[in-house]
Design a protein around this motif. Structure first.
Motif, PDB file in Angstrom:
ATOM      1  N   ARG A 175      25.497  -7.818 -40.937  1.00  0.00           N
ATOM      2  CA  ARG A 175      23.883  -6.829 -39.882  1.00  0.00           C
ATOM      3  C   ARG A 175      24.363  -7.312 -38.538  1.00  0.00           C
ATOM      4  O   ARG A 175      23.967  -6.834 -37.241  1.00  0.00           O
ATOM      5  CB  ARG A 175      22.615  -7.469 -40.333  1.00  0.00           C
ATOM      6  CG  ARG A 175      21.468  -7.015 -39.416  1.00  0.00           C
ATOM      7  CD  ARG A 175      19.560  -7.833 -40.439  1.00  0.00           C
ATOM      8  NE  ARG A 175      19.580  -7.493 -41.456  1.00  0.00           N
ATOM      9  CZ  ARG A 175      19.316  -6.281 -42.196  1.00  0.00           C
ATOM     10  NH1 ARG A 175      18.907  -5.680 -41.438  1.00  0.00           N
ATOM     11  NH2 ARG A 175      19.334  -5.866 -43.221  1.00  0.00           N
TER      12      ARG A 175
ATOM     13  N   ASP B 144      17.148   2.614 -44.646  1.00  0.00           N
ATOM     14  CA  ASP B 144      16.261   1.765 -44.295  1.00  0.00           C
ATOM     15  C   ASP B 144      16.464   2.975 -42.280  1.00  0.00           C
ATOM     16  O   ASP B 144      15.660   2.809 -41.720  1.00  0.00           O
ATOM     17  CB  ASP B 144      17.095   0.526 -43.570  1.00  0.00           C
ATOM     18  CG  ASP B 144      17.132  -0.310 -44.743  1.00  0.00           C
ATOM     19  OD1 ASP B 144      16.230  -0.396 -45.464  1.00  0.00           O
ATOM     20  OD2 ASP B 144      17.431  -1.551 -44.459  1.00  0.00           O
ATOM     21  N   VAL B 145      17.456   3.929 -42.352  1.00  0.00           N
ATOM     22  CA  VAL B 145      17.662   4.336 -40.714  1.00  0.00           C
ATOM     23  C   VAL B 145      17.000   5.470 -40.920  1.00  0.00           C
ATOM     24  O   VAL B 145      15.624   5.966 -40.611  1.00  0.00           O
ATOM     25  CB  VAL B 145      18.939   4.927 -40.796  1.00  0.00           C
ATOM     26  CG1 VAL B 145      19.248   5.719 -39.865  1.00  0.00           C
ATOM     27  CG2 VAL B 145      20.102   4.073 -40.543  1.00  0.00           C
TER      28      VAL B 145
ATOM     29  N   ARG C   5      21.441   1.188 -36.754  1.00  0.00           N
ATOM     30  CA  ARG C   5      20.435   2.140 -36.120  1.00  0.00           C
ATOM     31  C   ARG C   5      20.927   3.553 -37.220  1.00  0.00           C
ATOM     32  O   ARG C   5      19.837   4.555 -36.315  1.00  0.00           O
ATOM     33  CB  ARG C   5      19.495   1.893 -35.403  1.00  0.00           C
ATOM     34  CG  ARG C   5      18.636   0.694 -35.262  1.00  0.00           C
ATOM     35  CD  ARG C   5      17.770  -0.041 -34.496  1.00  0.00           C
ATOM     36  NE  ARG C   5      17.454  -1.106 -34.284  1.00  0.00           N
ATOM     37  CZ  ARG C   5      18.241  -2.198 -33.590  1.00  0.00           C
ATOM     38  NH1 ARG C   5      18.748  -2.481 -33.079  1.00  0.00           N
ATOM     39  NH2 ARG C   5      17.038  -3.643 -33.826  1.00  0.00           N
ATOM     40  N   LYS C   6      22.000   3.437 -37.443  1.00  0.00           N
ATOM     41  CA  LYS C   6      22.901   5.506 -37.556  1.00  0.00           C
ATOM     42  C   LYS C   6      22.912   5.281 -38.974  1.00  0.00           C
ATOM     43  O   LYS C   6      23.133   4.325 -39.879  1.00  0.00           O
ATOM     44  CB  LYS C   6      23.577   5.322 -36.721  1.00  0.00           C
ATOM     45  CG  LYS C   6      23.536   5.340 -35.116  1.00  0.00           C
ATOM     46  CD  LYS C   6      24.855   5.153 -34.244  1.00  0.00           C
ATOM     47  CE  LYS C   6      24.958   5.294 -32.788  1.00  0.00           C
ATOM     48  NZ  LYS C   6      25.988   5.101 -32.021  1.00  0.00           N
TER      49      LYS C   6
ATOM     50  N   GLN D 268      13.036   4.422 -40.412  1.00  0.00           N
ATOM     51  CA  GLN D 268      13.152   3.513 -39.010  1.00  0.00           C
ATOM     52  C   GLN D 268      12.842   5.213 -37.877  1.00  0.00           C
ATOM     53  O   GLN D 268      12.070   4.926 -37.073  1.00  0.00           O
ATOM     54  CB  GLN D 268      14.109   3.127 -38.405  1.00  0.00           C
ATOM     55  CG  GLN D 268      13.964   1.716 -39.146  1.00  0.00           C
ATOM     56  CD  GLN D 268      15.096   0.648 -39.212  1.00  0.00           C
ATOM     57  OE1 GLN D 268      16.463   0.558 -38.290  1.00  0.00           O
ATOM     58  NE2 GLN D 268      15.226  -0.379 -39.709  1.00  0.00           N
ATOM     59  N   ARG D 269      13.844   6.253 -38.575  1.00  0.00           N
ATOM     60  CA  ARG D 269      13.230   7.744 -37.297  1.00  0.00           C
ATOM     61  C   ARG D 269      12.921   8.238 -38.003  1.00  0.00           C
ATOM     62  O   ARG D 269      13.165   9.262 -37.280  1.00  0.00           O
ATOM     63  CB  ARG D 269      15.036   6.999 -36.691  1.00  0.00           C
ATOM     64  CG  ARG D 269      15.497   5.911 -35.940  1.00  0.00           C
ATOM     65  CD  ARG D 269      16.915   6.221 -35.865  1.00  0.00           C
ATOM     66  NE  ARG D 269      17.274   6.489 -34.587  1.00  0.00           N
ATOM     67  CZ  ARG D 269      18.293   7.578 -34.204  1.00  0.00           C
ATOM     68  NH1 ARG D 269      19.189   6.827 -34.805  1.00  0.00           N
ATOM     69  NH2 ARG D 269      18.322   8.242 -33.854  1.00  0.00           N
TER      70      ARG D 269
ATOM     71  N   VAL E 247      18.392  -8.837 -33.343  1.00  0.00           N
ATOM     72  CA  VAL E 247      17.661  -8.497 -34.182  1.00  0.00           C
ATOM     73  C   VAL E 247      16.947  -9.157 -34.697  1.00  0.00           C
ATOM     74  O   VAL E 247      17.367  -9.756 -34.910  1.00  0.00           O
ATOM     75  CB  VAL E 247      18.098  -7.008 -35.216  1.00  0.00           C
ATOM     76  CG1 VAL E 247      19.445  -8.122 -35.715  1.00  0.00           C
ATOM     77  CG2 VAL E 247      17.266  -6.337 -35.817  1.00  0.00           C
TER      78      VAL E 247
END
Length: 513
Positions: A194, A240-241, A204-205, A244-245, A154
């Motif tokens: 991280r 952040d999650v 990423r969840k 991104q999603r 990452v």
């Protein structure tokens, strides 16, 4: 022996922003060194003993030098004030003899060289400079590189402001000045954290709030700082999650983090009332995040209410058009949330909150007996008051109006968050069992009140779509009406269950007494 400490403000940015930062007027200093490439290998046992104990151990290659560092885990977000032990070693692997002055030997009494294995690696190009800001000397680090693990890699791009001499307030002052021209976000994770999150699949969840750990000897002021930092950490991870999603659960957890923070401001009002920034920040958080509520209401309707209705009435054609229209509404609502999260005003507000937690007037008052009182005594008093409010306002819960029920629900959230915030102060066996029973009863009440609130917001969602019927097919309007009626049909039963749950909660012995 005095434990060496590192006071560091961590900020995150995009790769394209690093050149602007490097050339920023506030970061210019005589003799700025050339960039260097640093490779750091992090070690732990096969069972992750160091990580579980809140420690990291790394060996960093700096040219011909090898530097071994042990750090206590960073808690909260942004400002990392943690213990650190560092020293030069001869080889690539940890030197066990040099760990003698650290907490590692006490944790792993029979530790051998083969017990420690590399778990992740960071490779960064680092630029540093020493600058003066305010009354402080600040070591500025610009890092660009990657984290490498067995589970994948990452990228990382971050700015670290480390206090060499002076006061933490100047770290935030410099960060805010830099953020006026470069989009910077408060850092949420250390490099090692991280990497661990990448390994365990959580990076990423969306994530729920973690347990807050308060020292038994903590004062009320220290407890508030720890709790508020935990709320910011929870917020930043999910921010952040969602960016991104756009995952609905990420937005939900953002709102939970904000509610927890605002609840903390209310619960700790006795120690914060003398600081005028408290009310301003609370009101500003509420104002800026107003669009989040509508987006969440649409998420709940589309994820919960409408699927239940489709299962009940699979042949009702208008429900599919209703879903299509509301999905478009949700996309627009999510756009509004994204616009807020990407705005300079939002990033600045979060930095302001972090700065206030660490350096606000509430911390510097000289005569503050409530702030400096034991956290356990403060917590018992606060939880008593919250419980009394629930008892009084929740009487005849099945007969009071919806606005009054909503107030009970809000008070229930505050009590629930308070119970979670202070749980570690009551961790002995007997009170731990009481805590579990109390939270279970409170959760039951919240579940019923939450279901009633979802019904109310469902009506709002449908009313917003069909308020004049303009451009909406008749069959869609009919389906919306059926959905509203079906929702309403279960209200009476839920009210009875909520009233029963309120009585059960009042019968449970408070865990803090």
């Amino acid at each position: 022996m005095t434990t060496p400490r590192e006071i560091e403000l961590k900020l995150e940015c995009g790769v394209a922003d690093l050149p602007a930062l490097a050339s920023h007027p506030l970061l210019q200093a005589d003799g700025t060194p050339e960039p260097v490439v640093l490779t750091s290998i992090y070690f732990d046992t096969a069972k992750g003993d160091l990580r579980r104990a809140g420690l990291t151990l790394r060996v960093r290659r700096e040219g011909e030098r090898r530097v071994q560092t042990v750090k206590a885990a960073a808690s909260g977000a942004g400002l990392f004030d943690r213990a650190e032990w560092e020293g030069e070693i001869a080889g690539e692997r940890p030197d066990l003899d040099r760990l003698a002055e650290t907490p590692v030997p006490a944790l792993l009494a029979d530790l051998s060289d083969t017990d420690l294995q590399p778990v992740l690696t960071t490779v960064v190009e680092r630029t540093t400079r020493l600058v003066v800001h305010g009354d402080s000397l600040i070591f500025v680090t610009l890092d660009q590189g990657r984290i490498e693990t067995k589970g994948g890699d990452v990228p990382l791009c971050e700015v670290e402001l480390e206090l060499e001499e002076g006061k933490p307030g100047d770290l935030f002052g410099l960060a805010q000045a830099l953020a006026e021209t470069v989009p910077l976000r408060l850092g949420a994770l250390s490099k090692s954290a991280r990497g661990w999150s990448l390994l365990d699949g959580t990076l990423r969840k969306s994530s729920k709030s973690g347990a807050v750990r308060l020292a038994p000897e903590a004062t009320a002021g220290e407890a508030f700082r720890t709790i508020a930092q935990a709320c910011l950490h929870h917020l930043r991870l999910n921010e952040d999650v969602f960016l991104q999603r756009r995952h609905p659960e990420g937005l939900h957890q953002i709102r939970v983090a904000l509610r927890r923070l605002r609840s903390a401001l209310t619960l700790f009002k006795p120690i914060l009332a003398g600081d005028p920034a408290t009310a301003h920040l609370r009101d500003e958080i509420k104002r800026v995040t107003e669009p989040f509520g509508r987006a969440r209401n649409l998420d709940v309707f589309l994820e919960t209410t409408l699927p239940a209705e489709l299962e009940k009435r699979p042949d009702e054609a208008g429900l599919n058009d209703l879903r299509t229209r509301l999905e478009a509404e949700r996309d627009r609502a999510h756009d509004a949330v994204i616009a807020t999260l990407e705005s300079p005003a939002w990033r600045s507000l979060i930095l302001d909150v972090a700065a206030w937690i660490e350096t606000g007037a509430w911390r510097s008052q000289t005569d503050a007996p409530v702030r400096d009182a034991p956290a356990e005594d403060f917590a018992a008093d606060i939880l008593d008051r919250a419980r009394r409010r629930i008892r009084k306002r929740g009487r005849h819960l099945d007969r009071i109006d919806s606005e009054a029920r909503h107030r009970v629900r809000i008070e229930g959230k505050k009590l629930r968050y308070g119970a979670e915030f202070f749980a570690s102060l009551y961790a002995d066996g007997k009170r731990q069992k009481r805590h579990k029973a109390f939270v279970s009863a409170l959760s039951d009440l919240q579940d019923h009140l939450g279901a009633l609130n979802d019904m109310a917001t469902a009506h709002e969602v449908l009313a917003g779509l069909t308020h004049d019927g303009s451009g909406v097919p008749a069959e869609t309007l009919f389906a919306a009406g059926l959905t509203a009626a079906d929702n309403e049909a279960s209200t009476k039963a839920l009210l009875a269950k909520a009233a029963e749950a309120h009585g059960d909660l009042m019968d449970v012995k408070p865990f803090w007494r």
